[in-house]
Write an enzyme that holds these catalytic residues in place. Sequence first.
Site, PDB file in Angstrom:
ATOM      1  N   GLU A  57       0.468  -1.446   0.114  1.00  0.00           N
ATOM      2  CA  GLU A  57      -0.594  -0.792  -0.274  1.00  0.00           C
ATOM      3  C   GLU A  57       0.673   1.311   0.070  1.00  0.00           C
ATOM      4  OE1 GLU A  57      -1.811  -3.004   3.157  1.00  0.00           O
ATOM      5  OE2 GLU A  57      -0.021  -2.905   2.107  1.00  0.00           O
ATOM      6  N   ASP A 205      24.404 -37.664  -1.860  1.00  0.00           N
ATOM      7  CA  ASP A 205      24.660 -36.786  -2.707  1.00  0.00           C
ATOM      8  C   ASP A 205      25.525 -35.190  -2.625  1.00  0.00           C
ATOM      9  OD1 ASP A 205      22.302 -38.282  -3.578  1.00  0.00           O
ATOM     10  OD2 ASP A 205      21.489 -36.961  -2.970  1.00  0.00           O
ATOM     11  N   SER A 238      19.972 -36.625  13.590  1.00  0.00           N
ATOM     12  CA  SER A 238      20.366 -37.661  14.740  1.00  0.00           C
ATOM     13  C   SER A 238      21.866 -38.104  15.829  1.00  0.00           C
ATOM     14  CB  SER A 238      19.400 -38.702  14.535  1.00  0.00           C
ATOM     15  OG  SER A 238      17.837 -38.257  14.551  1.00  0.00           O
TER      16      SER A 238
END
Length: 376
Positions: A57, A205, A238
């Site tokens: 706005e 990866d 973990s």
Amino acid sequence: MPEWNPADRQWMSRALTLAARGLYTTEPNPRVGCVLVKGEQVVGEGWHVQAGEGHAEVNALAQAGEQARGATAYVTLEPCSHTGKTPPCADALIKAGVSRVVAAMQDPNPLVAGQGLQRLTDAGIRVECGLLEAQARELNPGFIKRMQQGLPWVRVKLAMSLDGRTAMASGESKWITGPAARADVQRLRARSGAVISGADSVLLDDSALTVRASELGLPADEASAAVQRQPLRVLIDSLRRVPLDQRFFRETGPTLVISTSAEQAAESYQAIGSELLALPGEEGKVDLPTVLRTLAERGCNEVLVEAGAALSGAFWRAGLVDELIVYMAPRLLGSQARPLMQLPFESMSEAMDVAVSDMRAIGQDWRITARPIFPS
């Protein structure tokens, strides 16, 4: 419900288009667009570019100047009524002298939640709400969920072969899909507040999980803006198996490692610019619901899970997934390859349904978007 004319719909559609220009940059704020119309002419328009800068706005009012007086403001989200990093937009609209405000939806933020619209009404401005609300909600699923539930919107992204496999038995998975699909994933990362992966995926990866301008498939200016805000890269590890010299830690951008214990290790992560957080759950695993609540508390609206079958399946089994995005490549990996998710079902009665909301070709591959149908 107010009766809107075709012109109202046209201008709100324009405001939604403007809001989408902040798709990759506004986090943790919502994407918002605004159009100021006077005498059937646009006198100002704007969108929220990034947190800490002007809201939609305010940007539209700055463009309109004195022409804002007597204009109609079309805005995709209720104007704010509180002071955060910027002053209230409702006050700016009142001061500018607009005569009418049409909002697509009420702000779910408890600090606003109708108060902005009420302030405008009290100032004598004609206020209407609900025009193209469904489209406005689609722009900000994460912001809405975080405000209402204290949780981010969770997307699980997976890539699979035509026979439903995600990696070879060895873990090798580069590349199942083509470059167009991988660029699409880059854009999913760019719109997310956090990207979550697991130790196995990062180790196998050597993934960085960063947003890279050259791979986004966007115009240069949009790509440059997108990479200025790297998502928080979250590693669920973990047992803290990922070495601190892994590529994941070397790339630019914030990282968070979540483990079951942080004893005598937090300083090592701090030394390389990362953070270690202990969120132990059951059976020696990380507490995934608490992970998501923690990310929401840090301002993450949308979270992308880019992980292997085990962690993706854990999110799914815990009922934490809002959206599933699967890229299907036209190739076969064979019966020895790894499955899409670890979901140890034994009978058809355990099978879970999904509601497919979109399916489209992305280069040589197919992208399937679905919502889970969890048992009530």
